[in-house]
Design an enzyme around this catalytic site. Structure first.
Site, PDB file in Angstrom:
ATOM      1  N   CYS A  49     -13.895 -30.767  32.158  1.00 24.87           N
ATOM      2  CA  CYS A  49     -13.129 -30.459  33.371  1.00 24.87           C
ATOM      3  C   CYS A  49     -13.714 -31.159  34.597  1.00 24.87           C
ATOM      4  CB  CYS A  49     -13.087 -28.951  33.590  1.00 24.87           C
ATOM      5  SG  CYS A  49     -12.248 -28.494  35.105  1.00 24.87           S
ATOM      6  N   CYS A  54      -9.885 -32.160  34.488  1.00 20.87           N
ATOM      7  CA  CYS A  54      -9.121 -31.551  35.591  1.00 20.87           C
ATOM      8  C   CYS A  54      -9.461 -32.090  36.985  1.00 20.87           C
ATOM      9  CB  CYS A  54      -9.370 -30.042  35.639  1.00 20.87           C
ATOM     10  SG  CYS A  54      -9.665 -29.259  34.067  1.00 20.87           S
ATOM     11  N   LYS A  57      -9.045 -35.956  37.529  1.00 20.94           N
ATOM     12  CA  LYS A  57      -7.599 -36.168  37.332  1.00 20.94           C
ATOM     13  C   LYS A  57      -6.827 -35.748  38.574  1.00 20.94           C
ATOM     14  CE  LYS A  57      -5.177 -32.964  36.329  1.00 20.94           C
ATOM     15  NZ  LYS A  57      -4.980 -32.347  35.073  1.00 20.94           N
ATOM     16  N   GLY A 181       2.685 -37.643  24.463  1.00 23.48           N
ATOM     17  CA  GLY A 181       3.662 -36.909  25.270  1.00 23.48           C
ATOM     18  C   GLY A 181       3.142 -35.553  25.697  1.00 23.48           C
ATOM     19  N   TYR A 183       0.088 -33.188  28.125  1.00 24.10           N
ATOM     20  CA  TYR A 183      -0.361 -33.099  29.517  1.00 24.10           C
ATOM     21  C   TYR A 183      -0.984 -34.424  29.985  1.00 24.10           C
ATOM     22  CZ  TYR A 183      -0.778 -27.862  29.451  1.00 24.10           C
ATOM     23  OH  TYR A 183      -0.588 -26.517  29.375  1.00 24.10           O
ATOM     24  N   ILE A 184      -1.970 -34.915  29.209  1.00 26.59           N
ATOM     25  CA  ILE A 184      -2.771 -36.038  29.696  1.00 26.59           C
ATOM     26  C   ILE A 184      -1.923 -37.300  29.839  1.00 26.59           C
ATOM     27  CG2 ILE A 184      -4.772 -37.526  29.186  1.00 26.59           C
ATOM     28  CD1 ILE A 184      -6.131 -35.159  27.870  1.00 26.59           C
ATOM     29  N   GLU A 187       0.436 -37.001  32.832  1.00 21.95           N
ATOM     30  CA  GLU A 187      -0.286 -37.052  34.106  1.00 21.95           C
ATOM     31  C   GLU A 187      -0.790 -38.466  34.404  1.00 21.95           C
ATOM     32  OE1 GLU A 187      -1.700 -32.396  34.332  1.00 21.95           O
ATOM     33  OE2 GLU A 187      -3.163 -33.856  33.653  1.00 21.95           O
ATOM     34  N   ARG A 210       6.333 -31.305  24.156  1.00 18.23           N
ATOM     35  CA  ARG A 210       6.732 -30.313  23.145  1.00 18.23           C
ATOM     36  C   ARG A 210       6.013 -29.003  23.454  1.00 18.23           C
ATOM     37  NH1 ARG A 210       4.723 -29.243  18.124  1.00 18.23           N
ATOM     38  NH2 ARG A 210       3.219 -30.941  18.199  1.00 18.23           N
ATOM     39  N   ASP A 308     -12.572 -24.938  24.187  1.00 18.25           N
ATOM     40  CA  ASP A 308     -11.826 -25.891  23.349  1.00 18.25           C
ATOM     41  C   ASP A 308     -12.407 -26.000  21.935  1.00 18.25           C
ATOM     42  OD1 ASP A 308     -10.455 -26.297  25.684  1.00 18.25           O
ATOM     43  OD2 ASP A 308     -10.823 -28.453  25.820  1.00 18.25           O
ATOM     44  N   ALA A 346      -0.125 -25.688  34.704  1.00 21.57           N
ATOM     45  CA  ALA A 346       0.635 -26.713  35.425  1.00 21.57           C
ATOM     46  C   ALA A 346       0.408 -28.049  34.760  1.00 21.57           C
ATOM     47  CB  ALA A 346       0.178 -26.774  36.876  1.00 21.57           C
ATOM     48  N   HIS A 441      11.575 -18.044  54.148  1.00 22.91           N
ATOM     49  CA  HIS A 441      12.550 -19.086  54.422  1.00 22.91           C
ATOM     50  C   HIS A 441      12.026 -20.078  55.446  1.00 22.91           C
ATOM     51  CE1 HIS A 441      16.541 -20.722  54.259  1.00 22.91           C
ATOM     52  NE2 HIS A 441      16.632 -20.687  55.571  1.00 22.91           N
ATOM     53  N   GLU A 446      11.336 -19.411  47.470  1.00 23.18           N
ATOM     54  CA  GLU A 446      12.204 -18.256  47.719  1.00 23.18           C
ATOM     55  C   GLU A 446      13.345 -18.171  46.696  1.00 23.18           C
ATOM     56  OE1 GLU A 446      14.653 -18.264  51.351  1.00 23.18           O
ATOM     57  OE2 GLU A 446      14.414 -20.443  51.443  1.00 23.18           O
TER      58      GLU A 446
HETATM   59  P1  NDP Z   1      -1.708 -32.628  23.606  1.00 26.90           P
HETATM   60  O1  NDP Z   1      -2.122 -32.028  22.332  1.00 26.90           O
HETATM   61  O2  NDP Z   1      -1.151 -31.784  24.689  1.00 26.90           O
HETATM   62  O3  NDP Z   1      -0.666 -33.796  23.353  1.00 26.90           O
HETATM   63  C1  NDP Z   1      -0.908 -34.809  22.430  1.00 26.90           C
HETATM   64  C2  NDP Z   1       0.298 -35.725  22.408  1.00 26.90           C
HETATM   65  O4  NDP Z   1       0.030 -36.839  21.590  1.00 26.90           O
HETATM   66  C3  NDP Z   1       1.533 -35.051  21.855  1.00 26.90           C
HETATM   67  O5  NDP Z   1       2.635 -35.522  22.574  1.00 26.90           O
HETATM   68  C4  NDP Z   1       1.547 -35.532  20.405  1.00 26.90           C
HETATM   69  O6  NDP Z   1       2.837 -35.607  19.861  1.00 26.90           O
HETATM   70  C5  NDP Z   1       1.006 -36.935  20.558  1.00 26.90           C
HETATM   71  N1  NDP Z   1       0.346 -37.411  19.355  1.00 26.90           N
HETATM   72  C6  NDP Z   1      -0.550 -36.758  18.580  1.00 26.90           C
HETATM   73  N2  NDP Z   1      -0.964 -37.539  17.557  1.00 26.90           N
HETATM   74  C7  NDP Z   1      -0.316 -38.715  17.693  1.00 26.90           C
HETATM   75  C8  NDP Z   1      -0.317 -39.916  16.946  1.00 26.90           C
HETATM   76  N3  NDP Z   1      -1.067 -40.053  15.864  1.00 26.90           N
HETATM   77  N4  NDP Z   1       0.474 -40.931  17.366  1.00 26.90           N
HETATM   78  C9  NDP Z   1       1.245 -40.789  18.463  1.00 26.90           C
HETATM   79  N5  NDP Z   1       1.284 -39.670  19.207  1.00 26.90           N
HETATM   80  C10 NDP Z   1       0.514 -38.640  18.830  1.00 26.90           C
HETATM   81  O7  NDP Z   1      -3.000 -33.412  24.073  1.00 26.90           O
HETATM   82  P2  NDP Z   1      -3.471 -34.057  25.407  1.00 26.90           P
HETATM   83  O8  NDP Z   1      -4.362 -35.138  24.919  1.00 26.90           O
HETATM   84  O9  NDP Z   1      -2.360 -34.418  26.311  1.00 26.90           O
HETATM   85  O10 NDP Z   1      -4.282 -32.864  26.097  1.00 26.90           O
HETATM   86  C11 NDP Z   1      -5.317 -32.176  25.404  1.00 26.90           C
HETATM   87  C12 NDP Z   1      -5.485 -30.771  25.915  1.00 26.90           C
HETATM   88  O11 NDP Z   1      -6.012 -30.793  27.214  1.00 26.90           O
HETATM   89  C13 NDP Z   1      -4.195 -30.005  25.962  1.00 26.90           C
HETATM   90  O12 NDP Z   1      -4.159 -29.129  24.886  1.00 26.90           O
HETATM   91  C14 NDP Z   1      -4.239 -29.276  27.247  1.00 26.90           C
HETATM   92  O13 NDP Z   1      -4.404 -27.891  26.985  1.00 26.90           O
HETATM   93  C15 NDP Z   1      -5.439 -29.768  27.992  1.00 26.90           C
HETATM   94  N6  NDP Z   1      -5.054 -30.328  29.285  1.00 26.90           N
HETATM   95  C16 NDP Z   1      -4.535 -29.526  30.260  1.00 26.90           C
HETATM   96  C17 NDP Z   1      -4.164 -30.050  31.470  1.00 26.90           C
HETATM   97  C18 NDP Z   1      -3.573 -29.168  32.517  1.00 26.90           C
HETATM   98  O14 NDP Z   1      -3.687 -27.957  32.424  1.00 26.90           O
HETATM   99  N7  NDP Z   1      -2.893 -29.724  33.513  1.00 26.90           N
HETATM  100  C19 NDP Z   1      -4.324 -31.461  31.768  1.00 26.90           C
HETATM  101  C20 NDP Z   1      -4.837 -32.216  30.688  1.00 26.90           C
HETATM  102  C21 NDP Z   1      -5.195 -31.654  29.498  1.00 26.90           C
HETATM  103  P3  NDP Z   1       3.584 -34.329  19.204  1.00 26.90           P
HETATM  104  O15 NDP Z   1       4.130 -33.526  20.328  1.00 26.90           O
HETATM  105  O16 NDP Z   1       4.640 -34.973  18.382  1.00 26.90           O
HETATM  106  O17 NDP Z   1       2.569 -33.609  18.390  1.00 26.90           O
END
Ligand code: NDP
Length: 457
Positions: A49, A54, A57, A181, A183-184, A187, A210, A308, A346, A441, A446
Site C-alpha cells: 500500500c 494505494c 497510485k 481488467g 482495479y490496477i 487505474e 468483473r 492479502d 473505490a 444542494h 444528494e
Molecule cells: P484483479 O484480480 O482485480 O484483476 C485481475 C485482472 O486480470 C482481471 O481482469 C482478470 O481477468 C485479468 N487476468 C487474470 N489473469 C489473466 C491472464 N492470464 N491473461 C489476461 N488477463 C488476466 O487484480 P489487480 O491486479 O487489478 O488487483 C489486485 C488486487 O489489488 C485486487 O484484488 C484489489 O483488491 C487490490 N487493489 C485495490 C485497489 C483499490 O481498492 N482501489 C487498487 C488496486 C488494487 P478476469 O476478470 O477474466 O479474471
C-alpha cells in the site's frame, strides 16, 4: 490486567512476518495490549500500500487529473499558458513522500515498543522463526506477507512490467498497453492517459471489472471511450517481442500493437512460498493463500495469517481490520472475528467508481424482490465545461425489508461519497430513512436521498 498468559520462556508473545498494513497494525495494537512483539521485514516498511500500491497510485491519479481540469477551466473563463508535464518531478516528489511514510511507520513501531527485525523471515517450527541466521521463539506467529503481481507465462513476458516497476519507470512511455481488467489495470490506464500517454487497454473478457455492478461497468467503458481510451475487450496478448522501436505485442487474433511499455495487471498471488509454511504444517490453498478460520487462525494453532496472504478481501483497510481483530483475540481476552461483508471500495478510474454492498446481479440472487433506483445525469460543473461526462448513481433495495443492500456510483468523488453512505448500509438503513434524509444542494451526492421512483424491480 492483561487478557493473556505470558510465556516468558519464549522471546515474544507475537512474532509478525511482514511490516505491511496488516502486520504493522497487528503489531502495534498487540503491543498496546501488553504483548511482547517483534516484526520482521526485508523491504521498506508499509508494504504494498505505501510503497507500490494505494498511496503512490493515488498521487499519480491526482497528477493525471490536471490535464482535464485545465481543459475544463476554459468554460469558467480561465485561459492558461503553455502546459508541460515533468515525470521526474512527480517521481521525485512521490519518492520523497513514500520515504517519509516509511519513517512514520518506523516511529510508530518503535513508539509502540515493537522490535523491528530487518531481513527475510522463515518459519522453522510452529513457535520458531529464523531471520538471517538468528532464531526467535514466539507463542504466536502472524504471517502478514501480502501478495505479489502475477503474470501469465507467454513468450516475451520478460519485456513487460507490473505495477511494482510502474512506480519507478525512469521515463514516462509515449505509448502504453495495459493488460487486465481489474482495479490496477483500470487505474493505470487512467493515470497514463491523463499524463498524455497513448493507451490501449486489453481485457480478455467481454467487459472489464468483473464482480462490479454491470451498469457501472458498462457506463465506465462508455465514459472512457468518450475520453479517447482505446479499450479492447475479448482481447489478449499471445506474445511480446522487442523491436528497434519498442515492443511489439501479437494478439490472440494475430494482429499486432506497438508500445514502449506493456503493463501487466493480471492479478496478485499470495506471498507465501519459500518461508517454511508448508513444512511447518500450514495448509495453503491452490493459489498459495493461507487457509484460515474465521478468527484468522491457520491449520497450525500457533500460526495466524491476515491480509492479502489469506486472499479474503484484498484491501488495505480490510487487512487493518483483520489485524485489530487478531490483536483483540490474542491479547485482549476478547475474541473478534473480522467481518468481510459490506466492505466499501473505490476504483480510482476516470471517472472513479465507489461501491458498497451487493451488485444488482448479486441482490437478484439473494432476495426474492428488489427495487432499483437509478439516476444518470450530467453534473452541474459540466454545464459550463462542455464535457458530456455522465454520473451514474444506483441504489438497490430489498423490497421485503426496505433495506438498502447496495449502493454504486460512477462519477467524481465517488470514493468520498460512498465512504459516507457505507455507514448507512452497515447500520441496515432503509430506503424510507434515505427518503427522510434531507439532501445537500447542489451536490451529486444528494441524488442518493432524492431518488423516488424505482426504475425496475
Ligand atoms: P484483479 O484480480 O482485480 O484483476 C485481475 C485482472 O486480470 C482481471 O481482469 C482478470 O481477468 C485479468 N487476468 C487474470 N489473469 C489473466 C491472464 N492470464 N491473461 C489476461 N488477463 C488476466 O487484480 P489487480 O491486479 O487489478 O488487483 C489486485 C488486487 O489489488 C485486487 O484484488 C484489489 O483488491 C487490490 N487493489 C485495490 C485497489 C483499490 O481498492 N482501489 C487498487 C488496486 C488494487 P478476469 O476478470 O477474466 O479474471
Amino acid at each position: 490486567m492483561s487478557g493473556f498468559e505470558k510465556d516468558t520462556h519464549r522471546d515474544y508473545d507475537l512474532f509478525v512476518i511482514g511490516a505491511g498494513s496488516g502486520g504493522v497494525r497487528a503489531s502495534r495494537i498487540s503491543a498496546g495490549y501488553g504483548a511482547r512483539v517483534a516484526v520482521a521485514e526485508d523491504k521498506d516498511l508499509g508494504g504494498t500500500c505505501v510503497n507500490v500500491g494505494c498511496i503512490p497510485k493515488k498521487l499519480f491519479v491526482y497528477a493525471s487529473h490536471y490535464q482535464e481540469e485545465f481543459e475544463d477551466s476554459a468554460g469558467f473563463g480561465w485561459s492558461l499558458g503553455d502546459r508541460k508535464f515533468d515525470w521526474q518531478t512527480l517521481l521525485q516528489n512521490k519518492n520523497r513522500e513514500i520515504a517519509r511514510l516509511n519513517e512514520v511507520h518506523d516511529t510508530l513501531l518503535s513508539n509502540a515498543g515493537v522490535d523491528l527485525v530487518n531481513g527475510r523471515a522463515r518459519v522453522v517450527d510452529p513457535n520458531t522463526v529464523e531471520v538471517e541466521g538468528k532464531t526467535f521463539t514466539a507463542t504466536n506467529i502472524l504471517v502478514a506477507t501480502g501478495g505479489w503481481p502475477s503474470v501469465p507465462s507467454i513468450p516475451g513476458i520478460e519485456h513487460a512490467i507490473t505495477s511494482n516497476e510502474a512506480f519507478h519507470l525512469e521515463q514516462l512511455p509515449k505509448r502504453a498497453i495495459v493488460v487486465g481488467g481489474g482495479y490496477i489495470a483500470v487505474e493505470f490506464a487512467g493515470i497514463y492517459r491523463g499524463l498524455g500517454v497513448d493507451v490501449t487497454q486489453l481485457y480478455r473478457g467481454p467487459l472489464f471489472l468483473r464482480g462490479f455492478d454491470d451498469d457501472v461497468r458498462t457506463a465506465l467503458a462508455e465514459e472512457m471511450r468518450k475520453k479517447g481510451f482505446d479499450l479492447r475487450f475479448d482481447s489478449n496478448i499471445a506474445s511480446i517481442e522487442k523491436t528497434s522501436t519498442g515492443l511489439r505485442a501479437t494478439l490472440d487474433d494475430g494482429s499486432t500493437l506497438e508500445a514502449d511499455t506493456i503493463l501487466y495487471a493480471t492479478g496478485r498471488t499470495p506471498n507465501t512460498a519459500g518461508i517454511g509454511l508448508e513444512e511447518a504444517g500450514v495448509k495453503l490453498a491452490k493459489n498459495g493463500a493461507i487457509v484460515v478460520d474465521e478468527f484468522s487462525r491457520s491449520s497450525v494453532p500457533s500460526i495466524w495469517a491476515i491480509g492479502d496472504a489469506t486472499d479474503r478481501v484484498n484491501l488495505t483497510p480490510v487487512a487493518l481490520h483483520e489485524g485489530m481483530c487478531l490483536a483483540s483475540t490474542l491479547f485482549r481476552g476478547e475474541p473478534q472475528m473480522p467481518v468481510h461483508e459490506n466492505v466499501a471500495s473505490a476504483v480510482f478510474s476516470q471517472p472513479p467508481i465507489g461501491s458498497v454492498g451487493l451488485t444488482e446481479e448479486q441482490a437478484r440472487e439473494a432476495y426474492p424482490v428488489i427495487d432499483i433506483y437509478r439516476s444518470q445525469f450530467r453534473p452541474l460543473k459540466h454545464t459550463l465545461t462542455g464535457s458530456s461526462e455522465q454520473t451514474l448513481m444506483k441504489l438497490i433495495v430489498d423490497r421485503a425489508s426496505d433495506r438498502v443492500v447496495g449502493i454504486h456510483m460512477l462519477g467524481p468523488d465517488a470514493g468520498e461519497i460512498i465512504q459516507g453512505f457505507s455507514v448507512a448500509v452497515k447500520c441496515g438503513a432503509t430506503k424510507s430513512q434515505f427518503d427522510a434524509t434531507i439532501g445537500i444542494h447542489p451536490t451529486s451526492a444528494e441524488e442518493f436521498v432524492t431518488m423516488r421512483e424505482p426504475v425496475s424491480s
